[in-house]
Design a protein around this motif. Sequence first.
Motif, PDB file in Angstrom:
ATOM      1  N   GLY A  95     -17.185  31.249 -15.539  1.00 30.53           N
ATOM      2  CA  GLY A  95     -18.177  32.317 -15.681  1.00 30.53           C
ATOM      3  C   GLY A  95     -18.682  32.354 -17.103  1.00 30.53           C
ATOM      4  O   GLY A  95     -18.197  31.610 -17.960  1.00 30.53           O
ATOM      5  N   PRO A  96     -19.682  33.231 -17.349  1.00 32.69           N
ATOM      6  CA  PRO A  96     -20.310  33.263 -18.671  1.00 32.69           C
ATOM      7  C   PRO A  96     -19.294  33.632 -19.761  1.00 32.69           C
ATOM      8  O   PRO A  96     -18.396  34.444 -19.529  1.00 32.69           O
ATOM      9  CB  PRO A  96     -21.375  34.353 -18.542  1.00 32.69           C
ATOM     10  N   THR A  97     -19.455  33.029 -20.913  1.00 27.36           N
ATOM     11  CA  THR A  97     -18.566  33.328 -22.035  1.00 27.36           C
ATOM     12  C   THR A  97     -19.115  34.515 -22.820  1.00 27.36           C
ATOM     13  O   THR A  97     -20.281  34.899 -22.649  1.00 27.36           O
ATOM     14  CB  THR A  97     -18.488  32.124 -22.980  1.00 27.36           C
ATOM     15  N   VAL A  98     -18.305  35.042 -23.697  1.00 33.50           N
ATOM     16  CA  VAL A  98     -18.751  36.157 -24.543  1.00 33.50           C
ATOM     17  C   VAL A  98     -19.903  35.709 -25.445  1.00 33.50           C
ATOM     18  O   VAL A  98     -20.773  36.509 -25.816  1.00 33.50           O
ATOM     19  CB  VAL A  98     -17.561  36.727 -25.365  1.00 33.50           C
TER      20      VAL A  98
ATOM     21  N   GLU B 257     -22.268  33.783 -24.493  1.00 31.53           N
ATOM     22  CA  GLU B 257     -23.483  33.838 -23.670  1.00 31.53           C
ATOM     23  C   GLU B 257     -23.890  35.279 -23.350  1.00 31.53           C
ATOM     24  O   GLU B 257     -25.073  35.585 -23.251  1.00 31.53           O
ATOM     25  CB  GLU B 257     -23.275  33.047 -22.379  1.00 31.53           C
ATOM     26  N   THR B 258     -22.909  36.161 -23.174  1.00 29.40           N
ATOM     27  CA  THR B 258     -23.268  37.521 -22.759  1.00 29.40           C
ATOM     28  C   THR B 258     -23.529  38.444 -23.945  1.00 29.40           C
ATOM     29  O   THR B 258     -24.312  39.382 -23.834  1.00 29.40           O
ATOM     30  CB  THR B 258     -22.143  38.142 -21.891  1.00 29.40           C
ATOM     31  N   VAL B 259     -22.902  38.206 -25.083  1.00 26.69           N
ATOM     32  CA  VAL B 259     -23.036  39.125 -26.212  1.00 26.69           C
ATOM     33  C   VAL B 259     -23.911  38.563 -27.330  1.00 26.69           C
ATOM     34  O   VAL B 259     -24.711  39.275 -27.922  1.00 26.69           O
ATOM     35  CB  VAL B 259     -21.635  39.502 -26.780  1.00 26.69           C
ATOM     36  N   GLU B 260     -23.751  37.259 -27.601  1.00 27.84           N
ATOM     37  CA  GLU B 260     -24.489  36.690 -28.734  1.00 27.84           C
ATOM     38  C   GLU B 260     -25.937  36.382 -28.331  1.00 27.84           C
ATOM     39  O   GLU B 260     -26.212  36.024 -27.190  1.00 27.84           O
ATOM     40  CB  GLU B 260     -23.788  35.395 -29.207  1.00 27.84           C
ATOM     41  N   SER B 261     -26.822  36.521 -29.298  1.00 26.72           N
ATOM     42  CA  SER B 261     -28.263  36.344 -29.046  1.00 26.72           C
ATOM     43  C   SER B 261     -28.603  34.937 -28.552  1.00 26.72           C
ATOM     44  O   SER B 261     -27.931  33.957 -28.890  1.00 26.72           O
ATOM     45  CB  SER B 261     -29.030  36.626 -30.337  1.00 26.72           C
ATOM     46  N   GLU B 262     -29.708  34.874 -27.847  1.00 22.91           N
ATOM     47  CA  GLU B 262     -30.246  33.588 -27.374  1.00 22.91           C
ATOM     48  C   GLU B 262     -30.646  32.674 -28.530  1.00 22.91           C
ATOM     49  O   GLU B 262     -30.918  31.490 -28.340  1.00 22.91           O
ATOM     50  CB  GLU B 262     -31.481  33.824 -26.490  1.00 22.91           C
TER      51      GLU B 262
END
Length: 418
Positions: free
Chosen positions: A8-11, A13-18
Amino acid sequence: MTLIAETGPTVFETVESEVRSYCRTWPTVFERATGSRLFDEHGRPFLDFFAGAGSLNYGHNNPVLKRPLLDYLGGDGITHGLDMSTTAKREFLETFRSTVLAPRALPYKVMFPGPTGTNAVEAALKLARKVTGRTTVVSFTNAFHGMSLGSLALTGNAGKRAGAGVPLTHTVQMPYDRYLGGALPDFHWFERLLEDSGSGLDHPAAVIVETVQGEGGVNPARAEWLRGLADLCRRRDMLLIVDDIQMGCGRTGDFFSFEEAGITPDIVTLSKSISGYGLPLSLCLFRDELDVWEPGEHNGTFRGNNPAFVTATAALDAYWRDTALRDRTLRRAATVEAALGELGTAAAPRGRGLVWGLEFEDGERARAVCRRAFELGLLVETSGPRDEVVKLLPPLTVTDDELDEGLGILSRAVRHTA
Ligand SMILES: Cc1ncc(COP(=O)(O)O)c(C=O)c1O
Protein backbone atom coordinates in the motif's frame (compact mmCIF):
# COMPACT_ATOMS: atom_id res chain seq x y z
CA MET A 1 12.45 -4.64 -10.12
CA THR A 2 10.59 -3.07 -7.17
CA LEU A 3 12.59 -2.47 -4.05
CA ILE A 4 9.85 -1.06 -1.83
CA ALA A 5 7.55 -3.81 -0.48
CA GLU A 6 4.14 -3.45 -2.08
CA THR A 7 2.07 -3.01 1.08
CA GLY A 8 0.00 0.00 0.00
CA PRO A 9 0.98 3.66 -0.22
CA THR A 10 3.92 4.75 1.90
CA VAL A 11 3.98 7.76 4.19
CA PHE A 12 6.16 9.44 1.56
CA GLU A 13 3.35 9.06 -0.95
CA THR A 14 0.49 10.05 1.35
CA VAL A 15 2.11 12.84 3.39
CA GLU A 16 5.02 14.22 1.37
CA SER A 17 4.33 16.60 -1.52
CA GLU A 18 4.20 15.49 -5.13
CA VAL A 19 7.21 17.74 -5.69
CA ARG A 20 9.58 15.03 -4.42
CA SER A 21 11.87 13.77 -7.16
CA TYR A 22 15.04 11.80 -6.30
CA CYS A 23 13.00 9.29 -4.31
CA ARG A 24 11.17 8.48 -7.55
CA THR A 25 14.46 7.86 -9.38
CA TRP A 26 15.75 5.64 -6.58
CA PRO A 27 12.71 3.85 -5.13
CA THR A 28 14.05 2.55 -1.84
CA VAL A 29 14.43 3.87 1.69
CA PHE A 30 18.01 4.77 2.55
CA GLU A 31 19.16 4.28 6.11
CA ARG A 32 22.88 4.90 6.45
CA ALA A 33 25.93 5.78 4.42
CA THR A 34 29.66 5.64 4.69
CA GLY A 35 32.36 6.73 2.24
CA SER A 36 31.09 6.14 -1.30
CA ARG A 37 28.24 3.85 -0.32
CA LEU A 38 24.67 4.22 0.88
CA PHE A 39 22.70 1.35 2.39
CA ASP A 40 18.94 1.01 2.28
CA GLU A 41 16.87 -0.24 5.19
CA HIS A 42 17.18 -3.80 3.88
CA GLY A 43 20.96 -3.51 4.06
CA ARG A 44 21.36 -3.31 0.29
CA PRO A 45 24.47 -1.30 -0.69
CA PHE A 46 24.52 1.34 -3.42
CA LEU A 47 27.67 2.84 -4.80
CA ASP A 48 27.12 6.59 -4.87
CA PHE A 49 28.17 8.34 -8.08
CA PHE A 50 25.80 11.22 -7.31
CA ALA A 51 27.42 12.45 -4.09
CA GLY A 52 24.55 14.62 -2.93
CA ALA A 53 24.55 16.47 -6.28
CA GLY A 54 28.12 17.48 -5.53
CA SER A 55 27.67 18.14 -1.79
CA LEU A 56 29.65 15.09 -0.68
CA ASN A 57 33.01 15.50 -2.39
CA TYR A 58 34.67 13.87 0.64
CA GLY A 59 32.12 11.04 0.87
CA HIS A 60 29.47 10.19 3.44
CA ASN A 61 30.25 10.49 7.15
CA ASN A 62 33.95 10.89 6.48
CA PRO A 63 35.59 10.04 9.85
CA VAL A 64 38.11 12.88 9.45
CA LEU A 65 35.18 15.33 9.55
CA LYS A 66 32.86 13.37 11.82
CA ARG A 67 35.23 13.24 14.80
CA PRO A 68 35.59 17.03 15.21
CA LEU A 69 31.84 17.44 14.63
CA LEU A 70 30.98 14.93 17.37
CA ASP A 71 33.51 16.55 19.72
CA TYR A 72 32.03 19.96 19.00
CA LEU A 73 28.45 18.83 19.62
CA GLY A 74 29.52 16.83 22.70
CA GLY A 75 31.16 19.96 24.10
CA ASP A 76 27.99 22.05 23.68
CA GLY A 77 29.57 24.18 20.96
CA ILE A 78 27.33 26.88 19.48
CA THR A 79 24.95 25.37 16.92
CA HIS A 80 22.93 28.40 15.95
CA GLY A 81 24.45 31.85 16.01
CA LEU A 82 23.07 34.02 13.20
CA ASP A 83 26.19 35.96 12.20
CA MET A 84 27.57 36.33 15.71
CA SER A 85 31.31 35.83 16.09
CA THR A 86 32.03 32.32 17.32
CA THR A 87 35.15 30.26 17.82
CA ALA A 88 33.98 27.86 15.10
CA LYS A 89 33.56 30.70 12.62
CA ARG A 90 36.95 32.17 13.54
CA GLU A 91 38.67 28.85 12.92
CA PHE A 92 36.88 28.45 9.62
CA LEU A 93 37.77 31.96 8.41
CA GLU A 94 41.40 31.58 9.47
CA THR A 95 41.68 28.19 7.80
CA PHE A 96 39.89 29.37 4.64
CA ARG A 97 42.34 32.28 4.45
CA SER A 98 45.43 30.13 4.98
CA THR A 99 44.48 27.14 2.80
CA VAL A 100 42.40 28.73 0.02
CA LEU A 101 42.69 32.51 -0.30
CA ALA A 102 46.31 33.27 0.61
CA PRO A 103 48.04 30.55 -1.46
CA ARG A 104 46.12 31.74 -4.53
CA ALA A 105 46.56 35.44 -3.71
CA LEU A 106 42.77 35.87 -3.99
CA PRO A 107 41.62 39.29 -2.79
CA TYR A 108 38.24 38.20 -1.45
CA LYS A 109 36.05 39.11 1.48
CA VAL A 110 33.75 36.30 2.70
CA MET A 111 30.01 36.73 3.16
CA PHE A 112 27.69 34.08 4.62
CA PRO A 113 24.43 34.73 2.80
CA GLY A 114 22.22 31.84 4.01
CA PRO A 115 22.44 28.06 3.99
CA THR A 116 21.94 27.05 0.36
CA GLY A 117 23.51 27.69 -3.00
CA THR A 118 20.70 29.84 -4.29
CA ASN A 119 21.17 32.17 -1.30
CA ALA A 120 24.74 32.81 -2.43
CA VAL A 121 23.59 33.51 -6.00
CA GLU A 122 20.91 35.95 -4.80
CA ALA A 123 23.50 37.77 -2.69
CA ALA A 124 25.89 37.95 -5.65
CA LEU A 125 23.14 39.43 -7.86
CA LYS A 126 22.10 41.96 -5.25
CA LEU A 127 25.69 43.04 -4.68
CA ALA A 128 26.49 43.35 -8.40
CA ARG A 129 23.40 45.50 -8.92
CA LYS A 130 24.15 47.64 -5.88
CA VAL A 131 27.77 48.22 -6.86
CA THR A 132 27.05 49.10 -10.49
CA GLY A 133 23.63 50.72 -10.17
CA ARG A 134 22.51 48.58 -13.14
CA THR A 135 19.89 45.84 -13.27
CA THR A 136 20.60 43.47 -16.18
CA VAL A 137 22.63 40.34 -15.48
CA VAL A 138 23.81 38.08 -18.31
CA SER A 139 23.72 34.30 -17.94
CA PHE A 140 24.25 31.53 -20.48
CA THR A 141 22.19 29.00 -22.36
CA ASN A 142 21.68 25.81 -20.31
CA ALA A 143 22.84 27.53 -17.13
CA PHE A 144 21.56 26.43 -13.73
CA HIS A 145 21.90 28.79 -10.78
CA GLY A 146 19.09 27.81 -8.39
CA MET A 147 15.36 27.90 -7.82
CA SER A 148 14.60 31.18 -6.02
CA LEU A 149 13.32 33.92 -8.32
CA GLY A 150 16.58 35.80 -8.96
CA SER A 151 18.54 32.59 -9.58
CA LEU A 152 15.72 31.08 -11.62
CA ALA A 153 15.75 34.11 -13.91
CA LEU A 154 19.37 33.14 -14.74
CA THR A 155 18.52 29.47 -15.29
CA GLY A 156 17.90 28.11 -18.78
CA ASN A 157 15.68 25.06 -18.27
CA ALA A 158 12.16 25.80 -19.53
CA GLY A 159 10.46 23.38 -17.12
CA LYS A 160 12.14 24.93 -14.10
CA ARG A 161 11.43 28.47 -15.32
CA ALA A 162 7.76 27.63 -15.86
CA GLY A 163 7.37 26.96 -12.14
CA ALA A 164 8.16 30.58 -11.23
CA GLY A 165 4.56 31.76 -11.69
CA VAL A 166 5.73 35.32 -12.38
CA PRO A 167 7.82 36.86 -15.16
CA LEU A 168 11.52 36.19 -14.72
CA THR A 169 13.12 39.51 -15.41
CA HIS A 170 16.32 41.57 -15.54
CA THR A 171 18.40 38.85 -17.16
CA VAL A 172 19.62 38.23 -20.71
CA GLN A 173 20.88 34.88 -22.00
CA MET A 174 23.92 34.53 -24.26
CA PRO A 175 25.29 31.42 -26.02
CA TYR A 176 27.57 29.30 -23.81
CA ASP A 177 30.84 27.92 -25.14
CA ARG A 178 30.23 25.79 -28.28
CA TYR A 179 26.46 26.40 -28.15
CA LEU A 180 26.52 27.58 -31.77
CA GLY A 181 28.87 24.75 -32.80
CA GLY A 182 31.67 27.13 -33.77
CA ALA A 183 29.47 28.98 -36.31
CA LEU A 184 30.59 32.35 -34.93
CA PRO A 185 33.76 33.52 -33.17
CA ASP A 186 33.47 33.41 -29.36
CA PHE A 187 31.34 36.25 -27.94
CA HIS A 188 30.56 37.65 -31.40
CA TRP A 189 26.86 38.14 -30.63
CA PHE A 190 27.52 39.41 -27.10
CA GLU A 191 30.10 42.00 -28.30
CA ARG A 192 27.84 43.11 -31.12
CA LEU A 193 24.95 43.81 -28.73
CA LEU A 194 27.24 45.64 -26.32
CA GLU A 195 28.72 47.95 -28.93
CA ASP A 196 25.47 48.72 -30.77
CA SER A 197 23.41 51.40 -29.04
CA GLY A 198 20.47 50.16 -31.09
CA SER A 199 20.67 46.56 -29.85
CA GLY A 200 18.25 47.02 -26.96
CA LEU A 201 20.63 45.47 -24.45
CA ASP A 202 20.84 47.59 -21.31
CA HIS A 203 24.44 47.63 -20.17
CA PRO A 204 24.75 44.63 -17.84
CA ALA A 205 25.83 44.85 -14.23
CA ALA A 206 27.42 41.43 -14.37
CA VAL A 207 27.85 38.14 -16.18
CA ILE A 208 27.39 34.88 -14.27
CA VAL A 209 28.90 31.64 -15.51
CA GLU A 210 29.54 28.02 -14.53
CA THR A 211 32.93 26.80 -15.78
CA VAL A 212 31.33 23.38 -16.29
CA GLN A 213 27.55 23.39 -16.55
CA GLY A 214 26.44 20.61 -14.22
CA GLU A 215 22.65 20.51 -14.41
CA GLY A 216 22.78 21.78 -18.00
CA GLY A 217 24.30 18.50 -19.23
CA VAL A 218 27.96 18.52 -18.11
CA ASN A 219 29.23 21.12 -20.56
CA PRO A 220 32.81 22.16 -19.80
CA ALA A 221 33.79 25.57 -21.14
CA ARG A 222 37.24 25.74 -22.70
CA ALA A 223 39.86 27.62 -20.69
CA GLU A 224 40.36 30.06 -23.59
CA TRP A 225 36.63 30.77 -23.70
CA LEU A 226 36.67 31.57 -19.98
CA ARG A 227 39.69 33.82 -20.46
CA GLY A 228 37.87 35.53 -23.33
CA LEU A 229 34.87 36.08 -21.08
CA ALA A 230 37.01 37.54 -18.28
CA ASP A 231 38.63 39.85 -20.82
CA LEU A 232 35.26 40.91 -22.24
CA CYS A 233 33.97 41.69 -18.74
CA ARG A 234 37.05 43.80 -18.00
CA ARG A 235 36.92 45.69 -21.30
CA ARG A 236 33.18 46.29 -21.15
CA ASP A 237 32.93 47.13 -17.45
CA MET A 238 30.81 44.18 -16.29
CA LEU A 239 31.44 42.22 -13.10
CA LEU A 240 32.30 38.55 -13.61
CA ILE A 241 30.57 36.12 -11.26
CA VAL A 242 31.69 32.48 -11.31
CA ASP A 243 29.09 30.17 -9.81
CA ASP A 244 31.31 27.44 -8.34
CA ILE A 245 28.57 25.90 -6.24
CA GLN A 246 28.73 22.50 -7.96
CA MET A 247 32.16 22.59 -9.61
CA GLY A 248 34.14 24.12 -6.74
CA CYS A 249 35.79 22.40 -3.74
CA GLY A 250 37.99 20.21 -5.95
CA ARG A 251 35.39 18.69 -8.25
CA THR A 252 37.43 19.59 -11.36
CA GLY A 253 40.80 19.11 -9.64
CA ASP A 254 41.80 22.54 -8.30
CA PHE A 255 39.92 23.96 -5.33
CA PHE A 256 38.21 26.49 -7.62
CA SER A 257 37.20 25.35 -11.08
CA PHE A 258 38.34 28.64 -12.65
CA GLU A 259 41.96 28.24 -11.57
CA GLU A 260 42.83 26.19 -14.65
CA ALA A 261 41.88 29.16 -16.86
CA GLY A 262 44.01 31.54 -14.79
CA ILE A 263 41.17 34.03 -14.26
CA THR A 264 40.15 35.89 -11.09
CA PRO A 265 36.39 36.52 -11.00
CA ASP A 266 35.05 39.58 -9.19
CA ILE A 267 32.49 37.48 -7.29
CA VAL A 268 32.41 33.72 -6.58
CA THR A 269 29.60 31.64 -5.14
CA LEU A 270 30.42 28.43 -3.23
CA SER A 271 28.16 25.97 -1.44
CA LYS A 272 27.45 22.21 -1.69
CA SER A 273 30.81 20.67 -0.64
CA ILE A 274 32.21 23.63 1.27
CA SER A 275 31.01 22.15 4.59
CA GLY A 276 32.41 18.82 3.42
CA TYR A 277 29.85 16.82 5.34
CA GLY A 278 26.63 17.59 3.52
CA LEU A 279 25.69 20.24 6.08
CA PRO A 280 24.17 23.41 4.59
CA LEU A 281 26.66 26.24 4.18
CA SER A 282 27.23 28.72 1.42
CA LEU A 283 29.64 31.57 0.77
CA CYS A 284 29.65 34.58 -1.47
CA LEU A 285 33.22 35.81 -2.08
CA PHE A 286 33.97 39.18 -3.63
CA ARG A 287 36.82 41.56 -4.20
CA ASP A 288 37.51 43.76 -1.21
CA GLU A 289 36.52 46.95 -3.06
CA LEU A 290 33.07 45.49 -3.83
CA ASP A 291 32.26 45.18 -0.13
CA VAL A 292 29.77 48.05 -0.13
CA TRP A 293 27.15 46.38 2.07
CA GLU A 294 25.68 48.35 4.95
CA PRO A 295 25.64 46.32 8.20
CA GLY A 296 22.62 43.99 8.12
CA GLU A 297 21.57 45.13 4.65
CA HIS A 298 21.42 41.49 3.55
CA ASN A 299 20.69 39.14 6.42
CA GLY A 300 18.98 35.86 7.32
CA THR A 301 18.49 33.55 10.29
CA PHE A 302 20.64 30.65 9.13
CA ARG A 303 23.84 32.30 7.98
CA GLY A 304 26.21 31.00 10.62
CA ASN A 305 25.89 27.21 10.52
CA ASN A 306 28.50 26.51 13.18
CA PRO A 307 28.58 22.69 12.93
CA ALA A 308 29.17 23.24 9.19
CA PHE A 309 32.06 25.59 10.03
CA VAL A 310 33.60 22.79 12.10
CA THR A 311 33.42 20.20 9.31
CA ALA A 312 34.44 22.77 6.67
CA THR A 313 37.56 23.62 8.69
CA ALA A 314 38.38 19.93 9.08
CA ALA A 315 37.92 19.34 5.34
CA LEU A 316 40.22 22.23 4.40
CA ASP A 317 42.82 21.02 6.90
CA ALA A 318 42.66 17.43 5.68
CA TYR A 319 42.47 17.94 1.92
CA TRP A 320 43.70 21.39 0.93
CA ARG A 321 46.99 21.88 2.75
CA ASP A 322 48.72 19.94 -0.04
CA THR A 323 47.91 18.93 -3.63
CA ALA A 324 47.39 15.19 -3.08
CA LEU A 325 43.60 15.25 -3.60
CA ARG A 326 43.87 17.62 -6.55
CA ASP A 327 46.54 15.50 -8.25
CA ARG A 328 44.58 12.30 -7.71
CA THR A 329 41.40 13.84 -9.13
CA LEU A 330 43.23 15.02 -12.24
CA ARG A 331 44.85 11.60 -12.74
CA ARG A 332 41.50 9.88 -12.45
CA ALA A 333 39.94 12.11 -15.08
CA ALA A 334 41.89 10.19 -17.71
CA THR A 335 40.76 6.80 -16.32
CA VAL A 336 37.12 7.82 -16.36
CA GLU A 337 37.31 9.38 -19.82
CA ALA A 338 38.94 6.25 -21.26
CA ALA A 339 36.37 3.90 -19.66
CA LEU A 340 33.43 6.02 -20.81
CA GLY A 341 34.91 6.37 -24.30
CA GLU A 342 34.58 2.61 -24.79
CA LEU A 343 30.81 2.69 -24.30
CA GLY A 344 30.13 4.00 -27.80
CA THR A 345 27.47 6.55 -26.81
CA ALA A 346 25.88 9.26 -28.98
CA ALA A 347 28.66 11.78 -28.24
CA ALA A 348 32.16 11.57 -26.79
CA PRO A 349 32.16 11.65 -22.98
CA ARG A 350 32.77 15.14 -21.64
CA GLY A 351 33.96 16.43 -18.32
CA ARG A 352 36.84 17.54 -16.14
CA GLY A 353 38.29 16.07 -12.98
CA LEU A 354 35.60 13.85 -11.47
CA VAL A 355 32.53 15.25 -13.19
CA TRP A 356 31.64 13.45 -16.41
CA GLY A 357 28.66 13.35 -18.72
CA LEU A 358 27.61 10.60 -21.08
CA GLU A 359 25.20 11.82 -23.72
CA PHE A 360 22.52 9.50 -25.16
CA GLU A 361 20.23 9.92 -28.11
CA ASP A 362 17.33 10.98 -25.86
CA GLY A 363 16.21 11.33 -22.27
CA GLU A 364 14.32 8.06 -22.34
CA ARG A 365 17.50 6.07 -22.94
CA ALA A 366 19.52 8.05 -20.37
CA ARG A 367 16.79 7.53 -17.76
CA ALA A 368 16.71 3.81 -18.58
CA VAL A 369 20.48 3.64 -18.02
CA CYS A 370 20.08 5.29 -14.59
CA ARG A 371 17.22 2.92 -13.70
CA ARG A 372 19.26 -0.13 -14.69
CA ALA A 373 22.32 1.21 -12.83
CA PHE A 374 20.17 1.55 -9.71
CA GLU A 375 19.00 -2.05 -10.03
CA LEU A 376 22.65 -3.07 -10.29
CA GLY A 377 23.57 -1.01 -7.20
CA LEU A 378 24.83 2.31 -8.59
CA LEU A 379 23.35 5.79 -8.12
CA VAL A 380 23.72 8.12 -11.12
CA GLU A 381 21.36 10.84 -12.30
CA THR A 382 20.51 12.51 -15.58
CA SER A 383 21.06 16.13 -16.55
CA GLY A 384 20.74 18.29 -19.67
CA PRO A 385 17.78 20.11 -21.23
CA ARG A 386 16.15 16.83 -22.32
CA ASP A 387 17.60 14.69 -19.48
CA GLU A 388 19.73 13.10 -22.18
CA VAL A 389 23.01 13.09 -20.25
CA VAL A 390 23.98 10.62 -17.53
CA LYS A 391 26.07 12.55 -15.05
CA LEU A 392 28.84 10.93 -12.99
CA LEU A 393 29.78 12.71 -9.80
CA PRO A 394 31.55 10.22 -7.50
CA PRO A 395 33.01 11.43 -4.20
CA LEU A 396 36.58 12.64 -4.76
CA THR A 397 37.57 10.19 -2.02
CA VAL A 398 36.26 7.19 -4.00
CA THR A 399 38.80 4.33 -4.00
CA ASP A 400 40.28 2.95 -7.23
CA ASP A 401 38.33 -0.28 -6.75
CA GLU A 402 35.08 1.61 -6.23
CA LEU A 403 35.71 3.73 -9.30
CA ASP A 404 36.30 0.59 -11.40
CA GLU A 405 33.24 -1.07 -9.88
CA GLY A 406 31.00 1.91 -10.67
CA LEU A 407 32.29 2.24 -14.23
CA GLY A 408 31.74 -1.51 -14.70
CA ILE A 409 28.13 -1.26 -13.52
CA LEU A 410 27.54 1.72 -15.77
CA SER A 411 28.90 -0.21 -18.73
CA ARG A 412 26.52 -3.11 -18.02
CA ALA A 413 23.61 -0.67 -17.69
CA VAL A 414 24.45 0.93 -21.04
CA ARG A 415 24.71 -2.46 -22.78
CA HIS A 416 21.49 -3.68 -21.16
CA THR A 417 19.50 -0.71 -22.49
CA ALA A 418 20.98 -0.74 -26.03
C1 LIG B 1 25.83 25.81 -10.33
C2 LIG B 1 24.74 25.82 -9.29
N1 LIG B 1 24.33 26.99 -8.76
C3 LIG B 1 23.37 27.03 -7.82
C4 LIG B 1 22.75 25.89 -7.38
C5 LIG B 1 21.67 25.98 -6.35
O1 LIG B 1 22.10 25.47 -5.13
P1 LIG B 1 21.01 25.03 -4.04
O2 LIG B 1 20.26 23.88 -4.63
O3 LIG B 1 21.81 24.64 -2.84
O4 LIG B 1 20.15 26.21 -3.79
C6 LIG B 1 23.12 24.65 -7.91
C7 LIG B 1 22.46 23.40 -7.49
O5 LIG B 1 22.54 22.37 -8.12
C8 LIG B 1 24.15 24.60 -8.89
O6 LIG B 1 24.55 23.46 -9.44
